[in-house]
Design an enzyme around this catalytic site. Structure first.
Site, short mmCIF file in Angstrom:
data_model
loop_
_atom_site.label_atom_id
_atom_site.label_comp_id
_atom_site.label_asym_id
_atom_site.label_seq_id
_atom_site.Cartn_x
_atom_site.Cartn_y
_atom_site.Cartn_z
N ASP A 67 0.82 -1.22 0.00
CA ASP A 67 0.00 0.00 0.00
C ASP A 67 0.85 1.26 0.00
O ASP A 67 2.07 1.21 0.19
CB ASP A 67 -0.96 -0.02 1.21
N ASN A 136 -7.44 -2.84 14.12
CA ASN A 136 -8.82 -3.20 13.79
C ASN A 136 -8.86 -4.42 12.85
O ASN A 136 -9.89 -4.69 12.24
CB ASN A 136 -9.55 -2.01 13.16
N HIS A 138 -6.99 -4.76 10.12
CA HIS A 138 -6.72 -4.51 8.71
C HIS A 138 -5.44 -5.18 8.25
O HIS A 138 -4.51 -5.38 9.01
CB HIS A 138 -6.80 -3.01 8.35
C1 GLP Z 1 -0.38 0.39 8.62
C2 GLP Z 1 -0.07 -0.39 7.32
C3 GLP Z 1 -0.32 -1.85 7.49
C4 GLP Z 1 0.34 -2.31 8.78
C5 GLP Z 1 -0.36 -1.69 9.95
C6 GLP Z 1 0.17 -2.12 11.31
O1 GLP Z 1 -1.65 0.91 8.67
N1 GLP Z 1 -0.77 0.08 6.17
O2 GLP Z 1 0.16 -2.55 6.36
O3 GLP Z 1 0.29 -3.71 8.88
O4 GLP Z 1 -0.24 -0.29 9.83
O5 GLP Z 1 1.25 -1.31 11.66
P1 GLP Z 1 2.17 -1.51 12.90
O6 GLP Z 1 3.10 -2.62 12.54
O7 GLP Z 1 2.89 -0.19 13.00
O8 GLP Z 1 1.32 -1.80 14.06
#
Ligand code: GLP
Length: 234
Positions: A67, A136, A138
């Protein structure tokens, strides 16, 4: 789904890096799906450390990031393009033309999404994709409610996602939209490794572990895939 639990983030990162590097050694032209976020930083640091000792580590590897923020120039300190350069691409011998990230500033974002899907397809599809897990549930930027067959597209970020990433946009202009591979795109990867760790992730991890498949918890789509490894921290 194969679950593996580690004592520390260091141990989890070391294992994730070994999975990534072994996949490259087995198949030097591999097509990888790559995540951003805080969780994979340790994995990338170890990959960079190992590659410094290896001749032609990433030279034939092709990567596709999951992304990118919409409307954020590649050079912006908060962009995922900058993240990938800082944590991986500037330190390994990847051919920049093989390192793909959606262009969040393309004049026609829908066309950019179609172009990205086509590039993945022309490269032969994703062989191994690493994912992080949002609070959440995602994956990529597929927020709750994303259809499980969605392709790469423009999405609106959930308020909690914008809050979680606000520190990377200190001027307060936290992007409201992003381009993300769809869950359908991700599920076509031949193998998937989910790094499920970090502060405040316990609830999301337990919800995933419950095995209830629900479009309002995007990571649960992974139960529909035959080759998923989940790395968690004990
Ligand atoms: C972002 C990215 C995701 C990632 C998520 C979790 O929103 N777009 O791909 O997995 O955050 O991030 P973190 O590892 O900082 O908790």
């Amino acid at each position: 789904m194969n679950w593996q639990s580690f004592e520390s983030n260091d141990a989890l990162s070391t294992h994730a890096a070994a999975l990534l590097l072994n996949a490259i050694r087995e198949s030097p032209r591999i097509v990888l799906g790559l995540p951003t976020g805080r969780t994979p930083i340790g994995m990338y640091a170890r990959v960079v450390g190992e590659c410094a000792r290896e001749y032609r580590c990433f030279s034939d590897v092709v990567t596709f990031n999951l992304d990118e923020y919409a409307g954020v120039p590649r050079e912006h300190p908060g962009s995922y393009s900058t993240y990938m350069k800082r944590h991986l691409f500037d330190h390994v011998d990847i051919d920049p033309s093989n390192a793909h990230i959606p262009d969040g500033t393309a004049p026609d974002l829908d066309a950019e999404c179609r172009r990205y899907e086509n590039e993945i397809r022309s490269a032969g599809g994703l062989a191994l994709t690493f994912l992080g897990l949002g609070h959440n549930g995602h994956i990529g930027f597929n927020e709750p409610g994303s259809p499980f067959d969605a392709r790469t597209r423009v999405v609106e970020l959930a308020p909690s996602t914008r809050a979680a990433n606000a520190e990377f946009f200190p001027d307060g202009n936290v992007p409201a939209h992003a381009i993300t591979m769809g869950i359908g795109t991700i599920l076509e990867s031949r193998a998937i490794v989910l790094l499920a760790a970090g502060a405040g992730k316990h609830e999301a991890i337990e919800r995933l572990r419950s095995g209830v498949v629900d479009e309002f918890f995007p990571a649960s789509a992974l139960w529909k895939h035959p080759d998923v490894t989940v790395l968690t921290q004990a």
